[in-house]
Scaffold this motif. Sequence first.
Motif, PDB file in Angstrom:
ATOM      1  N   HIS A 106       0.888  -1.166   0.000  1.00 31.14           N
ATOM      2  CA  HIS A 106       0.000   0.000   0.000  1.00 31.14           C
ATOM      3  C   HIS A 106       0.924   1.212   0.000  1.00 31.14           C
ATOM      4  CE1 HIS A 106      -2.970   2.733   2.302  1.00 31.14           C
ATOM      5  NE2 HIS A 106      -3.128   2.850   1.001  1.00 31.14           N
ATOM      6  N   SER A 143      -3.599   5.592   5.123  1.00 23.34           N
ATOM      7  CA  SER A 143      -4.439   6.451   4.295  1.00 23.34           C
ATOM      8  C   SER A 143      -4.479   7.838   4.916  1.00 23.34           C
ATOM      9  CB  SER A 143      -5.857   5.883   4.209  1.00 23.34           C
ATOM     10  OG  SER A 143      -5.830   4.663   3.498  1.00 23.34           O
ATOM     11  N   ASP A 200      -1.182   3.926  -4.748  1.00 24.64           N
ATOM     12  CA  ASP A 200      -1.992   3.076  -3.880  1.00 24.64           C
ATOM     13  C   ASP A 200      -1.566   1.614  -3.863  1.00 24.64           C
ATOM     14  OD1 ASP A 200      -4.088   2.980  -1.938  1.00 24.64           O
ATOM     15  OD2 ASP A 200      -5.306   1.915  -3.404  1.00 24.64           O
TER      16      ASP A 200
END
Length: 194
Positions: free
Chosen positions: A22, A39, A61
């Motif tokens: 990620h 995030s 991402d």
Amino acid sequence: EHYLKTLPLAALLYQRGFLVFHAAAVANDYGAVLLTGDSGSGKSTMLTLLQQRGWQVLADDLVVVSLDEPGKPIVYPTTSEISLWPASLKQLEIDYDSLPYADANRHKFLQSEQTVGGIQPLRCIYHMNIHNKSAVELEELSATARFRILGTFLYNSHIADALCDRANYLRCAAAIAQSVPISILRRPRGKWSV
């Protein structure tokens, strides 16, 4: 829509023996830099700023990492679609009125002309965090700490736990920890510091 694309891709890549992080990834003439973090930590914003300064986008991402034949970490380009919050778009002076939404609040745009065409050597990783201090801090990790933190970078830990080959993960993680510098980049909360 985004998760409908990335989750099956991540599952397939784990089954094929790749590591999936990620993260965001950019590259220059020397190779790839990964920007990891939770995030909202600023990965996509930093990616876009670096792209504006001449770096080429590898991925946003979902970043695919493996080892080449000699056992060196490499990064594969995946997509040039970037999702940013309106505040970041404004700070980066990107007109977002005509951009489609990636989800309820973020806008997405393509940067295909800035995408690297091939596999890049992994040169370093910055793990982005937010803190309550007023200054940006940078802390380089030891090889042992690098090995320990790599598992936290994996894309969707539930899928990784179910599908990632543990022996392959350990081999790749050891190679990355031995040869790739990893630093923690802490930035002030609520302050534009990109």
